[in-house]
Scaffold this motif. Structure first.
Motif, PDB file in Angstrom:
ATOM      1  N   TRP A  78      35.428  21.068  37.137  1.00 34.03           N
ATOM      2  CA  TRP A  78      34.649  22.309  37.217  1.00 34.03           C
ATOM      3  C   TRP A  78      33.273  22.053  37.816  1.00 34.03           C
TER       4      TRP A  78
ATOM      5  N   ALA B  97      34.799  27.234  39.675  1.00 30.97           N
ATOM      6  CA  ALA B  97      35.825  28.277  39.609  1.00 30.97           C
ATOM      7  C   ALA B  97      35.440  29.451  40.496  1.00 30.97           C
TER       8      ALA B  97
ATOM      9  N   PRO C 112      33.648  32.169  37.604  1.00 28.73           N
ATOM     10  CA  PRO C 112      33.127  31.366  36.492  1.00 28.73           C
ATOM     11  C   PRO C 112      33.099  32.110  35.158  1.00 28.73           C
TER      12      PRO C 112
END
Length: 143
Positions: free
Chosen positions: A24, A29, A32
């Motif tokens: 991450w 992502a 997020p």
């Protein structure tokens, strides 16, 4: 009882968790907030300021539990293992409360991840840490 295998088991879980945090950190992502809600059930930023200390702590805890399971590391490793066991047990107990639907919506990804993954892994890992420390308790008391 083979504490070396138990230590490797707990360390593997911690390393996988550290690698997830590293992932991450390197590849954020696309959403997020959705990731944060699924993993933590709250909106927390996945920033280096948050992730780097977690990666370090998870890796250090993995090293400590392996050391303790092999009868090495002395009292510092045992102290880390004890803190790890207490943290895993606390997370497992809170997870059980969430599994009953208190404090979380039962229709969320977090609820199902908590029910099927997070809580069982925490409780099983806490039990493994307790067994490892019980096996080494004589040297834990001796200073």
């Amino acid at each position: 009882m083979n504490t070396t295998r138990l230590g490797a088991f707990v360390a593997a879980i911690l390393v996988v968790d550290a690698l997830a945090h590293l992932y991450w950190l390197i590849w954020p992502a696309s959403d997020p907030r959705a990731l944060s809600m699924a993993v933590l059930n709250m909106d927390v930023p996945f920033t280096p300021r948050i992730l780097l200390p977690l990666i370090f702590l998870l890796t250090a805890a993995a090293a400590a539990i392996v050391a303790v399971s092999r009868g090495r590391g002395g009292w510092p490793a045992k102290a880390v293992a004890l803190a790890l066991g207490a943290g895993l047990l606390a997370r497992g107990v809170v997870g059980l409360v969430w599994c009953l639907g208190f404090g979380t919506d039962t229709g969320t990804p977090f609820y199902w991840l908590n029910l099927l993954l997070y809580t069982p892994v925490c409780l099983i890992s806490a039990g493994a840490v307790v067994l490892i420390l019980a096996r080494t308790r004589k040297t834990l008391v001796r200073v």
